[in-house]
Each structure stands twice: as C-alpha cells, then as structure tokens.
Write an enzyme that holds these catalytic residues in place. Structure first.
Site, PDB file in Angstrom:
ATOM      1  N   HIS A  82     -27.861  29.133 -31.528  1.00 35.47           N
ATOM      2  CA  HIS A  82     -28.248  30.567 -31.884  1.00 35.47           C
ATOM      3  C   HIS A  82     -27.153  31.805 -31.085  1.00 35.47           C
ATOM      4  CE1 HIS A  82     -31.850  30.029 -34.197  1.00 35.47           C
ATOM      5  NE2 HIS A  82     -31.897  29.113 -33.565  1.00 35.47           N
TER       6      HIS A  82
ATOM      7  N   CYS B 278     -28.414  27.899 -37.338  1.00 32.80           N
ATOM      8  CA  CYS B 278     -29.732  26.942 -37.519  1.00 32.80           C
ATOM      9  C   CYS B 278     -30.068  26.560 -38.809  1.00 32.80           C
ATOM     10  CB  CYS B 278     -30.756  27.575 -36.561  1.00 32.80           C
ATOM     11  SG  CYS B 278     -32.069  26.328 -36.093  1.00 32.80           S
TER      12      CYS B 278
ATOM     13  N   GLU C 148     -26.923  34.646 -31.476  1.00 37.57           N
ATOM     14  CA  GLU C 148     -27.288  36.005 -31.537  1.00 37.57           C
ATOM     15  C   GLU C 148     -28.349  35.972 -30.478  1.00 37.57           C
ATOM     16  OE1 GLU C 148     -28.348  33.762 -33.415  1.00 37.57           O
ATOM     17  OE2 GLU C 148     -30.444  33.663 -33.955  1.00 37.57           O
TER      18      GLU C 148
END
Lengths: 90, 218
Positions: B194, B86, B196
């Site tokens: 993302h 990002c 994660e």
C-alpha cells in the site's frame, strides 16, 4: 422453454498450492483419521436455467463457468447438467 | 490534472488514497463511483484496496464486471495510467489487464506488516524516480496476495522486464517473490503493498510517495 439444473465444480489447478486443503488435511489427522494422502478444497455451485435446448443451456453454463465462476488462470471447472422439468420428484 | 479513485461497494482504502494524494502530496483527486462510465475528467485512475463486492466468489471476480471497468479498458488502451493497489491489483488480474492471479497466502494468515521490497524494474515511470538498487519499505495487508501464474507467463514477465517490485523476504508464497507487476506498455501497475500508507513521515515511511506522484508525471 425447458428448465435445466446445473452443478458446477470449481477446483484449483493441480499445480496451484492449496493451503486451505493442507490445513484441513492436518485437522483430519487431529480428528484421528489416518491415511489421507491428498485433500484439496474447491467450490460447488448449483443453478437453475431456462433455455430453448440442452445445447443452449450447456453453452451458457460453459461461458458462465469459464468467465465468472472460475478463474482459468488458477482453477479448473467441470459441470453436470440435466433437464429439471423431467425430474419425477419435483 | 486529476486522479480518479474508483469506489466499489466494499472498497475501504479509497479515502486513504484520496488523503495521501490531496493532503500529503497536493495532487488533485476525486472519487469515481463504480457505476460511472465517464472517465473524461481524469488523467489517471487508482483502483484502491478493500473488499470489492465482499470479495464474493473470488477477490475481484464481481468487480470485474463493474461498468467503470469497461471504460477503464479503453482508458488503458489510450495510454492512461492505472494503479491497482491490493484489491485493485486483484481486480486488474481478473479483468485481464495484468497477467496471473492472486491466491490465498501460503500460510493462510492475513498478513498485516511492513515489508522490505526490492525494485526489480526501472523501465516504467512508476519507479523511475527511485535510486538504482534502492530497497524500499511499504505496508502490506492481505489474505490473498500470493501471486500465481504459469511458467510461460513468468518468463514473459521477466523477458519484458515487467516485474516491478519483489519481496526481500517472501511473506505469502508469491511466485518469483513478486509483489507488483506492470503491463508491457508500463502504464498499468498492480501491487499488493500500500503506497498510500507510506506518504507521511508521521507514519514512519514515505517510500510510497514517489509511486503516487508518478500517476501524473510523464
């Protein structure tokens, strides 16, 4: 050393879509302003710089514009520069 | 083997990345302050999401001059793996480690959603462990994720097989539906989604786990 005043203008390259400009254009219609064919939003940055000559000030502002203030991948830049010591109104 | 997670003023996914790496995947990870120049203890680096330096001027424009990124350029030259997520992807393009730029979403909205992605390239380690033809789901959360580059760069990315992932339903107007790209060597990956946030089955998706695991695989 002389002082200079610069105004840097940063605009999106013509090929890059400007959705914020498009949104402002549609708001202009709601305001009742007709006939706007194009509206694109950029940035204006003003700065004061001390340099030994106008040429040196120009070189510094060029590097600043190209490497920090604008991203040449998507933006164009121009600037105006004048020696501010000579301003009669300062 | 340790992953370094760069912390800029304004990073806000740094702790998420550390949690995903250490707690979910058991991968050693430590924070790396943006003023540090010493990367010797790290085997891979993550530039996390957030709003580095408040996204002033442009996303990633100020972060690009952080001392840690001087060292990162040498780290990449030596083949070290770097993942920009990002805002981290935006920083990598500003830094010139990846081509192109990320600009304002086509419809101006900040988009926070889970999107379907197709894996476009299996050339690099990052996606080598996914099934061929597999589509994945990952969360996105950005206002400026519209990938933009000139036609020569786009052709080069395609010729070098460096377009890593593409949106199945382009949410932001990105050229070529691009959601993530790698450099030619394949050791640098920048992506808007993302990974994660998709490493624990409690969250409903674990499609990001293999990307993070590949940080330390060879």
């Amino acid at each position: 050393m002389p002082n200079f005043h610069a105004k840097v203008f940063v605009s999106l390259r013509p090929s890059v879509l400007d959705p914020a400009g498009e949104a402002a254009k549609s708001a202009a219609l709601r305001l009742g302003i007709n006939g706007i064919n194009k509206l694109r939003i950029g940035k204006s940055i003003e700065l004061d710089i001390t340099a030994s000559s106008e040429e040196e000030a120009k070189n510094s502002v060029e590097v600043l514009s190209d490497r920090l203030l604008a991203n040449p991948v998507i933006e164009n830049w121009t600037f105006e520069l004048h020696q501010s010591d000579l301003d009669s109104d300062i | 083997m340790t992953v370094g997670i760069v912390v800029f003023p304004g990073s806000n996914c740094d702790r998420d990345v550390k949690w995903a790496l250490k707690d979910c995947l058991g991968i050693p990870a430590d924070f790396l302050w943006h003023e540090s120049r010493d990367l010797t203890k790290f085997d891979a680096i993550v530039l996390p999401g957030g709003f580095s330096y408040g996204d002033y001027l442009r996303c990633g424009a100020i972060a690009r001059f952080a001392p840690v990124l001087d060292s990162l350029i040498d780290f990449v030259k030596n083949g070290g793996k770097v993942l920009g997520i990002c805002n981290g992807f935006q920083v990598l393009t500003e830094l010139g480690l990846l081509p192109g730029a990320l600009t304002r979403n086509k419809d101006l909205h900040f988009i926070c959603n889970t999107v379907d992605l197709s894996i476009s390239s299996y050339r690099t380690d990052w996606f080598a462990n996914y099934q061929f033809g597999e589509n994945i789901k990952l969360p996105i959360a950005h206002g400026e994720g519209r990938y933009q580059c000139n036609s020569d760069t786009l052709k080069q990315l395609e010729d070098e097989d460096s377009i890593a992932i593409r949106y199945m339903n382009n949410p932001n107007g990105s050229m070529g539906d691009i959601a993530g790209i790698t450099n030619k060597n394949g050791n640098v990956l920048g992506m808007m989604p993302h990974p994660e946030r998709a490493t624990d089955s409690l969250f409903g998706q674990i499609d990001g786990a293999k990307i993070l695991k590949s940080l330390l695989s060879n």
